[in-house]
Motif scaffolding. Structure first.
Motif, PDB file in Angstrom:
ATOM      1  N   VAL A  63     -42.191 -28.568   9.790  1.00 21.15           N
ATOM      2  CA  VAL A  63     -41.199 -29.509  10.306  1.00 21.15           C
ATOM      3  C   VAL A  63     -41.759 -30.928  10.320  1.00 21.15           C
ATOM      4  CG1 VAL A  63     -39.875 -30.166  12.346  1.00 21.15           C
ATOM      5  CG2 VAL A  63     -39.961 -27.773  11.641  1.00 21.15           C
ATOM      6  N   ILE A  64     -42.991 -31.085  10.751  1.00 26.18           N
ATOM      7  CA  ILE A  64     -43.612 -32.419  10.795  1.00 26.18           C
ATOM      8  C   ILE A  64     -43.743 -32.978   9.383  1.00 26.18           C
ATOM      9  CG2 ILE A  64     -45.741 -33.659  11.342  1.00 26.18           C
ATOM     10  CD1 ILE A  64     -46.080 -31.801  13.732  1.00 26.18           C
TER      11      ILE A  64
ATOM     12  N   GLU B 151     -27.234 -27.311  19.622  1.00 27.17           N
ATOM     13  CA  GLU B 151     -26.977 -26.128  18.803  1.00 27.17           C
ATOM     14  C   GLU B 151     -27.965 -25.023  19.142  1.00 27.17           C
ATOM     15  OE1 GLU B 151     -25.033 -23.774  16.823  1.00 27.17           O
ATOM     16  OE2 GLU B 151     -24.371 -25.830  16.358  1.00 27.17           O
ATOM     17  N   GLU B 152     -27.431 -23.837  19.430  1.00 25.26           N
ATOM     18  CA  GLU B 152     -28.309 -22.708  19.735  1.00 25.26           C
ATOM     19  C   GLU B 152     -28.855 -22.053  18.468  1.00 25.26           C
ATOM     20  OE1 GLU B 152     -26.419 -19.917  22.262  1.00 25.26           O
ATOM     21  OE2 GLU B 152     -26.263 -21.299  23.973  1.00 25.26           O
ATOM     22  N   ASP B 153     -28.104 -22.117  17.390  1.00 26.09           N
ATOM     23  CA  ASP B 153     -28.559 -21.551  16.120  1.00 26.09           C
ATOM     24  C   ASP B 153     -29.369 -22.620  15.386  1.00 26.09           C
ATOM     25  OD1 ASP B 153     -29.014 -20.160  13.834  1.00 26.09           O
ATOM     26  OD2 ASP B 153     -26.904 -19.958  13.250  1.00 26.09           O
ATOM     27  N   VAL B 154     -30.661 -22.441  15.328  1.00 23.51           N
ATOM     28  CA  VAL B 154     -31.522 -23.449  14.726  1.00 23.51           C
ATOM     29  C   VAL B 154     -31.283 -23.582  13.229  1.00 23.51           C
ATOM     30  CG1 VAL B 154     -33.423 -21.861  14.245  1.00 23.51           C
ATOM     31  CG2 VAL B 154     -33.920 -24.272  14.722  1.00 23.51           C
ATOM     32  N   ASN B 155     -30.758 -22.544  12.602  1.00 24.99           N
ATOM     33  CA  ASN B 155     -30.525 -22.601  11.156  1.00 24.99           C
ATOM     34  C   ASN B 155     -29.358 -23.508  10.782  1.00 24.99           C
ATOM     35  OD1 ASN B 155     -32.611 -20.782  10.419  1.00 24.99           O
ATOM     36  ND2 ASN B 155     -31.322 -19.058  11.042  1.00 24.99           N
ATOM     37  N   LYS B 156     -28.541 -23.878  11.752  1.00 23.80           N
ATOM     38  CA  LYS B 156     -27.452 -24.812  11.482  1.00 23.80           C
ATOM     39  C   LYS B 156     -27.921 -26.262  11.485  1.00 23.80           C
ATOM     40  CE  LYS B 156     -23.734 -21.847  13.239  1.00 23.80           C
ATOM     41  NZ  LYS B 156     -22.604 -21.738  14.199  1.00 23.80           N
ATOM     42  N   VAL B 157     -29.124 -26.483  11.976  1.00 21.50           N
ATOM     43  CA  VAL B 157     -29.699 -27.833  11.956  1.00 21.50           C
ATOM     44  C   VAL B 157     -30.460 -27.957  10.635  1.00 21.50           C
ATOM     45  CG1 VAL B 157     -31.061 -29.540  13.219  1.00 21.50           C
ATOM     46  CG2 VAL B 157     -29.919 -27.683  14.454  1.00 21.50           C
ATOM     47  N   LEU B 158     -29.756 -28.316   9.587  1.00 26.38           N
ATOM     48  CA  LEU B 158     -30.360 -28.329   8.260  1.00 26.38           C
ATOM     49  C   LEU B 158     -31.418 -29.410   8.111  1.00 26.38           C
ATOM     50  CD1 LEU B 158     -27.139 -27.798   6.101  1.00 26.38           C
ATOM     51  CD2 LEU B 158     -28.729 -26.075   6.974  1.00 26.38           C
ATOM     52  N   ARG B 159     -31.317 -30.471   8.860  1.00 29.81           N
ATOM     53  CA  ARG B 159     -32.260 -31.579   8.738  1.00 29.81           C
ATOM     54  C   ARG B 159     -33.519 -31.258   9.537  1.00 29.81           C
ATOM     55  NH1 ARG B 159     -32.327 -35.083   4.602  1.00 29.81           N
ATOM     56  NH2 ARG B 159     -32.730 -37.225   5.190  1.00 29.81           N
ATOM     57  N   TYR B 160     -34.581 -30.893   8.860  1.00 28.74           N
ATOM     58  CA  TYR B 160     -35.941 -30.735   9.381  1.00 28.74           C
ATOM     59  C   TYR B 160     -36.189 -29.392  10.078  1.00 28.74           C
ATOM     60  CZ  TYR B 160     -35.437 -35.833   9.016  1.00 28.74           C
ATOM     61  OH  TYR B 160     -35.152 -37.095   8.585  1.00 28.74           O
ATOM     62  N   PHE B 161     -35.280 -28.910  10.946  1.00 24.40           N
ATOM     63  CA  PHE B 161     -35.633 -27.858  11.896  1.00 24.40           C
ATOM     64  C   PHE B 161     -35.148 -26.464  11.507  1.00 24.40           C
ATOM     65  CE2 PHE B 161     -35.433 -31.848  14.285  1.00 24.40           C
ATOM     66  CZ  PHE B 161     -36.682 -31.847  14.868  1.00 24.40           C
ATOM     67  N   SER B 162     -34.471 -26.309  10.392  1.00 29.37           N
ATOM     68  CA  SER B 162     -33.958 -24.997  10.023  1.00 29.37           C
ATOM     69  C   SER B 162     -35.101 -24.020   9.765  1.00 29.37           C
ATOM     70  CB  SER B 162     -33.071 -25.116   8.778  1.00 29.37           C
ATOM     71  OG  SER B 162     -32.720 -23.840   8.311  1.00 29.37           O
ATOM     72  N   TYR B 163     -35.033 -22.862  10.413  1.00 31.26           N
ATOM     73  CA  TYR B 163     -36.061 -21.846  10.191  1.00 31.26           C
ATOM     74  C   TYR B 163     -35.940 -21.251   8.797  1.00 31.26           C
ATOM     75  CZ  TYR B 163     -38.741 -17.569  10.494  1.00 31.26           C
ATOM     76  OH  TYR B 163     -39.645 -16.564  10.252  1.00 31.26           O
ATOM     77  N   GLU B 164     -34.732 -21.113   8.281  1.00 31.48           N
ATOM     78  CA  GLU B 164     -34.565 -20.570   6.937  1.00 31.48           C
ATOM     79  C   GLU B 164     -35.240 -21.467   5.907  1.00 31.48           C
ATOM     80  OE1 GLU B 164     -30.434 -20.056   6.281  1.00 31.48           O
ATOM     81  OE2 GLU B 164     -30.226 -18.363   7.682  1.00 31.48           O
TER      82      GLU B 164
END
Length: 571
Positions: A296-297, A332-345
């Motif tokens: 992420v960094i 957002e509780e689903d981290v995969n919906k945060v496509l900018r930087y933080f998506s676990y996928e």
């Protein structure tokens, strides 16, 4: 002294009376009306300025005549004698009180100009306004007096605020009241929950920034942040008056630095891994948490660090979207919906690609390892250029090896060739002579290997002349046959095609055999970038492979903990 003054005054009376003699005046008038200068004028009988008289004899004699006429008037004699008396007595010379409608021998403008201040020297000619300045009629008719222009300029509202726009007093008072109420609740000092409340209610920032602020203000050896530390930080940094991006910048950076380094983001990522519900499953694998935080960094610095110095300045944060991504992550509780930087996928795809190339699991990738990327899609020559560090100096200090951070830069640039960072990355690789231009000989150097590979795969080769003509029509460079970085950025959606043709065989073939319906679908889905589409498709493929391995019983789970040099493939 008194006698000398009287003598001078009597002499002045005699001279004035002589100048008023009719015969003397008639002689001068005859000269002024003559067609040619009189010999007396050349001799200087009526003027002391021989040079000016020789050039303009008639006009000079006319001025002398007018001056003598003015000096013969009783009012003028009284004025001159009064000024001489004041000068003789050492008093300051002051002009006469002149009314605008009066019959004074001096006009109001000339009197004010001569006697407004005897101690002030006259202005130089260039400071005075010319009577006939070459101003166009439109400008002259629309111009305003100076005093009106000054009032109009003072009425322009201020539009530049280096420290941010001023905050109304009632807003500052409300913020101070919230601080007092919050500190009253946590009388013994602020813990993490109290710091989250401070960041959210007072600073109006995402709660994840409470973790770096807590470790920033806490005294070593203490478990809570004191009220004095909170009030001092709020007052010194003017947090309640600053804009949100500046508040985030003040929270993240060290006190002695004017930038944010990668290490400054570790406490924020630690808080995200600890508190976000979408990452709870990683709490049992701390080694995997470290890899996620690093990725992420690296992604944040890939997009925001435009200087390449490993530092994020306030200007970088203002131009970027890190604060918006943190706000979305906070809601957002689903981290995969945060496509900018933080998506676990996205992290999973990056790390799996790294794991596939790092065959010996020493957390380093060699040149031969990188050639296997994308099913051997890259040419040897472009990989050679990457390892010469033409695109970006490697962070890895091992000679001929690429580290994980270097790989993150590579894969983000390879799978999305539409952003500025990737365009600059590949342009530096192709620019062999580093002159800021891509010419035909440089492009042919890389395309020759593509031709050879197409022949080996029994593919119909495309001549370089046809490719160059097609790229010229698509990108429309300013100079014929020369492609600059500016040309590529003007047509960033097509610039990636040029790179793929030159060094990525699989994407070149896919471009030649592309499905028009798929291209139309991608254009309609404008909210996703090329990287987002690639990561989504690759994650689905990896998930299907994991399910197939689980059904076949081929999945291997190691009980021993992972470390940075002996990590097993994720999941």
């Amino acid at each position: 002294m008194r006698g000398d003054g009287d003598v001078q005054m009597r002499k002045l009376h005699v001279d004035i009376s002589r100048s008023a003699d009719p015969e003397h005046r008639n002689a001068k008038n005859a000269l002024l009306t003559a067609d040619t200068p009189h010999p007396a004028a050349r001799a200087g009988s009526f003027s002391d300025s021989g040079h000016a008289q020789s050039r303009f004899p008639c006009s000079k004699l006319k001025l002398d005549n007018l001056f003598l006429q003015w000096l013969s008037l009783p009012e003028s004699q009284k004025l001159v004698l009064g000024l001489l008396e004041e000068a003789r007595n050492g008093r300051a010379i002051s002009g006469p009180a002149v009314e605008r409608a009066g019959s004074s021998p001096l006009s109001p403008s000339s009197a004010n100009a001569l006697f407004a201040n005897a101690n002030t020297p006259p202005l130089s000619p260039h400071k005075c306004k010319a009577p006939h300045s070459p101003v166009s009629p439109s400008r002259r008719s629309g111009s305003l007096p100076l005093h009106k222009q000054a009032r109009g300029a003072a009425a322009i509202p201020r539009f530049y605020f280096p420290g941010g726009r001023p905050v109304p007093e009632e807003v500052l008072a409300a913020a101070a009241a919230r601080v007092d109420a919050l500190l009253a609740v946590y009388s013994g000092g602020l813990t993490i929950p109290g710091m989250k409340q401070l960041v959210k209610e007072v600073c109006e920032l995402p709660c994840v920034l409470a973790y770096p602020l807590f470790y920033k203000l806490i005294t070593p050896g203490e478990t809570t942040v004191s009220h004095g530390a909170v009030r001092t930080w709020l007052a010194q940094r003017q947090i309640t008056q600053a804009e949100p991006v500046v508040r985030m910048y003040e929270i993240l950076r060290k006190e002695e630095c004017q930038w944010v380094a990668q290490a400054d983001l570790k406490s924020m990522l630690a808080g995200i891994l600890l508190s976000h519900p979408g990452l709870e499953f990683l709490q049992e694998t701390p080694e995997f948490q470290d890899r996620y935080a690093e990725t992420v960094i690296f992604r944040i610095f890939y997009h925001l660090d435009r200087s390449g110095m490993g530092r994020l300045t306030l200007r970088d944060l203002k131009r970027g979207d890190l604060l918006a991504a943190l706000r979305q992550l906070d809601e957002e509780e689903d981290v995969n919906k945060v496509l900018r930087y933080f998506s676990y996928e996205h992290f999973y795809v990056i790390y799996c690609k790294w794991w596939e190339l790092d065959s010996d699991h020493d957390f380093l990738v060699s040149k031969n390892d990188l050639l296997r990327y994308g099913n051997h899609s890259l040419t040897y020559r472009i990989v050679e250029r990457i390892f010469t560090q033409a695109a970006r100096p490697f962070v890895s200090k091992v000679e001929g090896k690429m580290g994980y951070e270097d790989f993150v830069w590579f894969i983000l640039s390879e799978e999305d060739k539409t952003n500025d960072v990737s365009l600059e990355y590949w342009f530096r690789c192709l620019d062999l002579d580093c002159d800021g231009c891509l010419r035909a000989n440089e492009m042919l150097y890389f395309y020759e290997e593509q031709l050879h590979r197409m022949e080996c795969l029994s593919q119909e080769p495309v001549l370089f002349e046809d490719v160059l003509c097609q790229m010229h029509d698509m990108l429309a460079p300013a100079r014929e046959g020369v492609f600059t970085l500016r040309d590529l950025k003007k047509h960033r959606s097509l610039a990636g095609t040029l790179f793929n043709i030159l060094f990525n065989l699989n994407k070149f073939i896919a471009f030649e055999t592309r499905d028009p319906f798929l291209v139309r679908q991608e254009r309609e889905d404008a909210g996703l970038s090329d990287w987002d589409r690639f990561a989504r498709a690759e994650y689905v493929r990896l998930a299907l492979e994991e399910e197939g391995d689980a059904e076949d019983g081929d999945t291997k789970i190691l009980d021993e903990p992972w470390d940075s040099h002996s990590l097993e493939a994720p999941f």
